[in-house]
Design an enzyme around this catalytic site. Structure first.
Site, PDB file in Angstrom:
ATOM      1  N   ASN A 119       0.843  -1.434  -0.047  1.00 18.53           N
ATOM      2  CA  ASN A 119       0.057   0.134   0.031  1.00 18.53           C
ATOM      3  C   ASN A 119       0.857   1.181   0.069  1.00 18.53           C
ATOM      4  O   ASN A 119       2.176   1.434   0.484  1.00 18.53           O
ATOM      5  CB  ASN A 119      -0.874  -0.025   1.356  1.00 18.53           C
ATOM      6  CG  ASN A 119      -1.803  -1.291   1.199  1.00 18.53           C
ATOM      7  OD1 ASN A 119      -2.030  -1.987   0.195  1.00 18.53           O
ATOM      8  ND2 ASN A 119      -2.588  -1.572   2.368  1.00 18.53           N
ATOM      9  N   VAL A 120       0.317   2.620  -0.502  1.00 15.07           N
ATOM     10  CA  VAL A 120       1.118   3.494  -0.720  1.00 15.07           C
ATOM     11  C   VAL A 120       0.369   4.680  -0.139  1.00 15.07           C
ATOM     12  O   VAL A 120       0.687   5.627  -0.013  1.00 15.07           O
ATOM     13  CB  VAL A 120       1.275   4.071  -2.129  1.00 15.07           C
ATOM     14  CG1 VAL A 120       1.901   2.792  -2.952  1.00 15.07           C
ATOM     15  CG2 VAL A 120      -0.333   4.298  -2.943  1.00 15.07           C
ATOM     16  N   ASP A 121      -0.468   4.255   1.072  1.00 14.79           N
ATOM     17  CA  ASP A 121      -1.371   5.152   1.675  1.00 14.79           C
ATOM     18  C   ASP A 121      -0.795   5.726   3.099  1.00 14.79           C
ATOM     19  O   ASP A 121      -1.458   6.557   3.649  1.00 14.79           O
ATOM     20  CB  ASP A 121      -2.795   4.781   1.839  1.00 14.79           C
ATOM     21  CG  ASP A 121      -2.636   3.335   2.485  1.00 14.79           C
ATOM     22  OD1 ASP A 121      -1.935   3.145   3.245  1.00 14.79           O
ATOM     23  OD2 ASP A 121      -3.670   2.458   2.255  1.00 14.79           O
ATOM     24  N   HIS A 154       5.668  -0.736  -2.870  1.00 15.41           N
ATOM     25  CA  HIS A 154       5.308  -0.064  -3.955  1.00 15.41           C
ATOM     26  C   HIS A 154       5.132   1.473  -4.041  1.00 15.41           C
ATOM     27  O   HIS A 154       4.650   2.203  -4.897  1.00 15.41           O
ATOM     28  CB  HIS A 154       3.870  -0.562  -4.545  1.00 15.41           C
ATOM     29  CG  HIS A 154       3.902  -1.879  -4.889  1.00 15.41           C
ATOM     30  ND1 HIS A 154       2.672  -2.713  -4.905  1.00 15.41           N
ATOM     31  CD2 HIS A 154       4.939  -2.873  -5.226  1.00 15.41           C
ATOM     32  CE1 HIS A 154       2.817  -4.058  -5.110  1.00 15.41           C
ATOM     33  NE2 HIS A 154       4.136  -4.115  -5.371  1.00 15.41           N
ATOM     34  N   CYS A 207      12.269  12.915  -8.971  1.00 15.27           N
ATOM     35  CA  CYS A 207      12.518  13.295 -10.247  1.00 15.27           C
ATOM     36  C   CYS A 207      12.589  12.033 -11.389  1.00 15.27           C
ATOM     37  O   CYS A 207      13.145  11.065 -10.818  1.00 15.27           O
ATOM     38  CB  CYS A 207      13.859  13.925 -10.250  1.00 15.27           C
ATOM     39  SG  CYS A 207      14.301  14.583 -11.648  1.00 15.27           S
ATOM     40  N   GLY A 237      -5.062  -9.115   3.312  1.00 16.27           N
ATOM     41  CA  GLY A 237      -5.676  -8.255   2.563  1.00 16.27           C
ATOM     42  C   GLY A 237      -5.070  -8.204   1.066  1.00 16.27           C
ATOM     43  O   GLY A 237      -4.921  -6.951   0.716  1.00 16.27           O
ATOM     44  N   SER A 246      -4.466  -9.803  -2.851  1.00 19.40           N
ATOM     45  CA  SER A 246      -5.079 -10.978  -3.928  1.00 19.40           C
ATOM     46  C   SER A 246      -3.763 -11.740  -3.951  1.00 19.40           C
ATOM     47  O   SER A 246      -3.958 -13.011  -4.735  1.00 19.40           O
ATOM     48  CB  SER A 246      -5.672 -10.376  -4.887  1.00 19.40           C
ATOM     49  OG  SER A 246      -4.638  -9.460  -5.632  1.00 19.40           O
TER      50      SER A 246
HETATM   51  P1  OAD Z   1      -6.294  -6.514  -4.737  1.00 21.48           P
HETATM   52  O1  OAD Z   1      -7.591  -5.309  -5.085  1.00 21.48           O
HETATM   53  O2  OAD Z   1      -5.713  -7.257  -5.835  1.00 21.48           O
HETATM   54  O3  OAD Z   1      -6.750  -7.477  -3.693  1.00 21.48           O
HETATM   55  C1  OAD Z   1      -7.365  -6.862  -2.412  1.00 21.48           C
HETATM   56  C2  OAD Z   1      -7.551  -8.356  -1.543  1.00 21.48           C
HETATM   57  O4  OAD Z   1      -8.179  -7.763  -0.319  1.00 21.48           O
HETATM   58  C3  OAD Z   1      -8.432  -9.116  -2.065  1.00 21.48           C
HETATM   59  O5  OAD Z   1      -8.142 -10.440  -1.941  1.00 21.48           O
HETATM   60  C4  OAD Z   1      -9.918  -8.908  -1.123  1.00 21.48           C
HETATM   61  O6  OAD Z   1     -10.505 -10.056  -0.827  1.00 21.48           O
HETATM   62  C5  OAD Z   1      -8.732  -8.599   0.209  1.00 21.48           C
HETATM   63  N1  OAD Z   1     -10.060  -7.905   1.133  1.00 21.48           N
HETATM   64  C6  OAD Z   1     -10.990  -6.985   0.764  1.00 21.48           C
HETATM   65  N2  OAD Z   1     -11.250  -6.539   2.022  1.00 21.48           N
HETATM   66  C7  OAD Z   1     -10.905  -6.966   3.167  1.00 21.48           C
HETATM   67  C8  OAD Z   1     -10.507  -6.907   4.345  1.00 21.48           C
HETATM   68  N3  OAD Z   1     -11.588  -6.172   5.233  1.00 21.48           N
HETATM   69  N4  OAD Z   1      -9.708  -7.902   5.351  1.00 21.48           N
HETATM   70  C9  OAD Z   1      -9.009  -8.526   4.541  1.00 21.48           C
HETATM   71  N5  OAD Z   1      -8.763  -8.583   3.299  1.00 21.48           N
HETATM   72  C10 OAD Z   1      -9.799  -7.730   2.494  1.00 21.48           C
HETATM   73  O7  OAD Z   1      -5.312  -5.460  -4.126  1.00 21.48           O
HETATM   74  P2  OAD Z   1      -3.585  -5.782  -3.565  1.00 21.48           P
HETATM   75  O8  OAD Z   1      -3.598  -7.050  -3.618  1.00 21.48           O
HETATM   76  O9  OAD Z   1      -3.294  -4.910  -2.779  1.00 21.48           O
HETATM   77  O10 OAD Z   1       0.114  -2.122  -7.048  1.00 21.48           O
HETATM   78  O11 OAD Z   1      -3.027  -5.433  -5.288  1.00 21.48           O
HETATM   79  C11 OAD Z   1      -1.742  -5.366  -5.362  1.00 21.48           C
HETATM   80  C12 OAD Z   1      -0.931  -4.334  -6.164  1.00 21.48           C
HETATM   81  O12 OAD Z   1      -1.655  -4.412  -7.260  1.00 21.48           O
HETATM   82  C13 OAD Z   1      -1.139  -3.003  -5.247  1.00 21.48           C
HETATM   83  O13 OAD Z   1      -0.329  -2.796  -4.576  1.00 21.48           O
HETATM   84  C14 OAD Z   1      -1.198  -2.337  -6.742  1.00 21.48           C
HETATM   85  C15 OAD Z   1      -1.853  -2.887  -7.588  1.00 21.48           C
HETATM   86  O14 OAD Z   1      -1.693  -2.915  -9.012  1.00 21.48           O
HETATM   87  C16 OAD Z   1       0.543  -0.834  -7.673  1.00 21.48           C
HETATM   88  O15 OAD Z   1      -0.033   0.079  -7.572  1.00 21.48           O
HETATM   89  C17 OAD Z   1       2.200  -0.973  -8.080  1.00 21.48           C
END
Ligand code: OAD
Length: 239
Positions: free
Chosen positions: A103-105, A120, A128, A187, A189
């Site tokens: 996460n970047v937040d 990330h 820059c 949390g 995927s």
């Molecule tokens: P995803 O949107 O791919 O996955 C989010 C996951 O969170 C899913 O598996 C949901 O089931 C789960 N989830 C939702 N609500 C939840 C909760 N309350 N508690 C626990 N889990 C929950 O997002 P990321 O896996 O973060 O990269 O995606 C990875 C990367 O893809 C991000 O960092 C971003 C994106 O492209 C960049 O921007 C470089």
């Protein structure tokens, strides 16, 4: 076992000298931010290649900055969730604790986590395109002054598609995964590499526990999957 009583998990946590946590956008969903691939997710409603790639930035830097500006405002309007806070509390009890986040937040840092590896990048900074200069991405950031003195341009300090993760951060995350006795995967995927590989048996000998309401690409690699929201599990683990 009801997910509200993660007793055996707490016992593992108490026994572990080294813990590594990998988080994704699901933990910030608890704060009200969208995930990437879920319903209403950012990559379902926006064009990745226009907004999160060096080519998209070269084509239309203003569009990219405007979108990141909206996301920054969304980040600023929310608070760490009980799950973020719980991870910060757990860190205080474990001798060797590393939190690798996709996460970047900045919500983990805001919650009080200290040893955070931002795989990330981070929304709070611009960098820059040409030299190593960095500056805060804050309210004072001027979208009409994107040129840097060196001839480069200010861009978000975010890892875009086709780009490598910051090498030192990634190396530190792999080291932490190698050392860990317990790994929590919260949390995500688990489909974005190399972050997801941290939780596979190629990288870690830790007991891997996934906390996610849904099955993921990392489920086959986990020793245990808890099908629940992060805030339903982590605060009890921290208590
Ligand atoms: P995803 O949107 O791919 O996955 C989010 C996951 O969170 C899913 O598996 C949901 O089931 C789960 N989830 C939702 N609500 C939840 C909760 N309350 N508690 C626990 N889990 C929950 O997002 P990321 O896996 O973060 O990269 O995606 C990875 C990367 O893809 C991000 O960092 C971003 C994106 O492209 C960049 O921007 C470089």
């Amino acid at each position: 076992m009801p997910v509200t009583e993660p007793d055996d998990l707490r016992a593992r946590l108490d026994a572990a000298r080294s813990v590594c946590v990998l988080t994704g956008s699901g933990i910030s969903a608890e704060s009200g931010l969208p995930t990437f691939r879920g319903v209403g997710g950012l990559w379902r409603t926006h064009r990745v290649e226009e907004l999160a790639s060096p080519r998209g930035f070269a084509r239309d830097p203003r569009l990219v900055w405007t979108w990141y500006g909206e996301r920054r405002r969304a980040h600023m309007s929310v608070q760490p969730s009980p799950a973020h806070v719980a991870l910060a509390e757990i860190e205080r009890r474990v001798p060797d604790f590393t939190l690798a986040t996709q996460n970047v937040d900045s919500l983990h840092i805001l919650a009080g986590s200290r040893n955070v590896l931002e795989l990330h990048g981070k929304m709070r900074e611009a960098k820059c395109t040409r030299c190593d200069a960095r500056r805060p991405f804050d309210d004072a950031f001027d979208l009409d002054a994107l040129e840097h003195d060196c001839g480069g341009m200010w861009r978000p300090d975010i890892v875009w598609f086709g780009e490598s993760l910051p090498p030192a951060v990634l190396e530190a995350a792999f080291d932490a995964a190698r050392r860990a006795e317990l790994m929590l995967v919260v949390g995500t995927s688990g489909i974005v590499q190399p972050a997801a590989s941290l939780a596979t048996k190629r990288c870690t000998r830790a007991y891997v526990v996934e906390i996610n309401p849904e099955e993921t690409a990392l489920t086959p690699h986990a020793d245990r999957s808890i099908r629940a929201r992060a805030s339903d599990v982590l605060p009890q683990l921290a208590r």
